[in-house]
Scaffold this active site. Structure first.
Site, PDB file in Angstrom:
ATOM      1  N   HIS A  22      24.850 -29.439 -26.741  1.00  0.00           N
ATOM      2  CA  HIS A  22      25.399 -29.120 -28.062  1.00  0.00           C
ATOM      3  C   HIS A  22      24.290 -29.169 -29.106  1.00  0.00           C
ATOM      4  O   HIS A  22      23.430 -30.039 -29.096  1.00  0.00           O
ATOM      5  CB  HIS A  22      26.488 -30.141 -28.438  1.00  0.00           C
ATOM      6  CG  HIS A  22      27.162 -29.837 -29.725  1.00  0.00           C
ATOM      7  ND1 HIS A  22      28.214 -28.963 -29.823  1.00  0.00           N
ATOM      8  CD2 HIS A  22      26.920 -30.271 -30.992  1.00  0.00           C
ATOM      9  CE1 HIS A  22      28.602 -28.879 -31.082  1.00  0.00           C
ATOM     10  NE2 HIS A  22      27.833 -29.662 -31.818  1.00  0.00           N
ATOM     11  N   ASP A  64      28.250 -29.517 -23.033  1.00  0.00           N
ATOM     12  CA  ASP A  64      28.731 -29.828 -24.367  1.00  0.00           C
ATOM     13  C   ASP A  64      30.212 -30.151 -24.256  1.00  0.00           C
ATOM     14  O   ASP A  64      31.000 -29.331 -23.764  1.00  0.00           O
ATOM     15  CB  ASP A  64      28.498 -28.620 -25.273  1.00  0.00           C
ATOM     16  CG  ASP A  64      28.993 -28.801 -26.695  1.00  0.00           C
ATOM     17  OD1 ASP A  64      29.454 -29.903 -27.032  1.00  0.00           O
ATOM     18  OD2 ASP A  64      28.909 -27.820 -27.462  1.00  0.00           O
ATOM     19  N   SER A  80      28.653 -25.358 -34.913  1.00  0.00           N
ATOM     20  CA  SER A  80      29.384 -26.616 -34.799  1.00  0.00           C
ATOM     21  C   SER A  80      30.358 -26.783 -35.967  1.00  0.00           C
ATOM     22  O   SER A  80      31.263 -25.976 -36.139  1.00  0.00           O
ATOM     23  CB  SER A  80      28.386 -27.770 -34.692  1.00  0.00           C
ATOM     24  OG  SER A  80      29.013 -28.957 -34.276  1.00  0.00           O
TER      25      SER A  80
END
Length: 319
Positions: free
Chosen positions: A290, A260, A161
């Protein structure tokens, strides 16, 4: 694929919760988070991984790192510099996305893994400080390869991320300055563009049924960027590496979560890398949200994701 059934059975626990931060102040929300995070089976770290903490000097002060070394190995090891996610404002070395992921990759790849506790964009900290920290940790690892028992030709960098963003941003810098490049780049559900590319209609239909707190709506994504970079226009290319020159990047593996809002950023980045001749491979974590590396490998898709990265670390310089 539908949402993973184990996660689907718990997703209702997140309804009505405004955001992850509310778990710090609201006991009911904290209890809901805890129950939602329960995995199918108890989990224990691999027993054949030695773990120790250290500190790296950086331009903004000391940078804590945690080093994971597989026990019983001989010869030079491949290595990985790993960076957790958390929207640039959260996360630490103890979260599963850092601690469990690092231990598992050290075990599965028989590799040395260095997890970085970079400075978060809180209390006035903004770009470029987090990237500076990651770059400093990278330079330290590359410079100390011999002393750490690492094969200097097989040192990767990666993250999840926001941490994936910082890993890719570090590579943007290294390419621009002629620095020592990693042998490969490993990115989990990376945030690499602003605004994020649009979801497909099929994925959007599922995302629309999920609680708002696990979504990345445009305004929330913009606030995240403003907090990190201080602005959303005239951005330096390394702030969102999907807008940077990518020729010269190392072989790259990109893991995306099926459900996501940020998934299209990873997929577009793979297309961009391929367009300039970079060897790239992607894997879809089916049924996952996610941040799925914040769970444990007792979920089969998490284990498959870890194997996807471990395989690259065991290999040479191919994707």
């Amino acid at each position: 694929m539908p949402l993973d059934p184990h996660i689907a059975a718990r997703i209702h626990l997140l309804e009505g919760i405004p955001g992850w931060d509310s778990g710090r102040t609201n006991p009911e929300h904290a209890a809901a988070f805890t129950e939602f995070a329960i995995d199918p089976e108890p989990y224990e770290l691999p027993v054949n991984v030695e773990i120790g903490d250290d500190v790296v000097a950086g331009p903004h002060g000391p940078i804590p790192v945690r080093i994971y070394r597989p026990s019983g190995t001989t010869g030079l090891l491949p290595a990985l510099l790993w960076n957790h996610g958390g929207g640039f404002v959260g996360g630490d070395l103890d979260m599963n996305e850092s601690h469990v992921t690092s231990a598992e990759l050290a075990h599965r790849a028989r590799a040395l893994v260095v997890a970085v506790d970079y400075r978060l964009a809180n209390d006035g900290v903004q770009y470029p400080v987090p990237v500076d920290d990651v770059e400093a940790a990278w330079l330290w690892l590359a410079a100390h390869a011999d002393g750490l028992g690492v094969d200097a030709r097989r040192i990767a960098i990666g993250g999840a991320s926001a941490g994936a963003n910082l890993a890719a941003a570090t590579v943007v810098r290294l390419v621009a300055t002629g620095g020592i490049l990693p042998s490969r780049l490993l990115l989990a559900y990376p945030a690499l563009h602003f605004p994020f590319p649009a979801l497909s209609d099929e994925v959007q239909a599922v995302m629309a049924t999920l609680p708002d707190m696990i979504r990345f709506h445009p305004e929330g994504s913009r606030r995240m960027l403003l907090n990190y970079a201080g602005r959303s226009v005239d951005l330096p290319p390394e702030v969102m590496p999907g807008h940077a020159p990518l020729a010269g990047f190392p072989a790259t593996r990109i893991l995306v979560s099926e459900y996501d809002d940020i998934r299209p950023s990873g997929e577009l980045f793979a297309e961009q890398l391929a367009e300039v001749g970079v060897l790239v491979e992607t894997q879809l974590a089916t049924g996952m949200l996610h941040g799925h590396l914040n769970r444990t490998p007792t979920l089969p898709e998490v284990s498959r994701s870890l194997d996807f990265f471990a395989e690259a670390l065991r290999a040479g310089t191919t994707a």
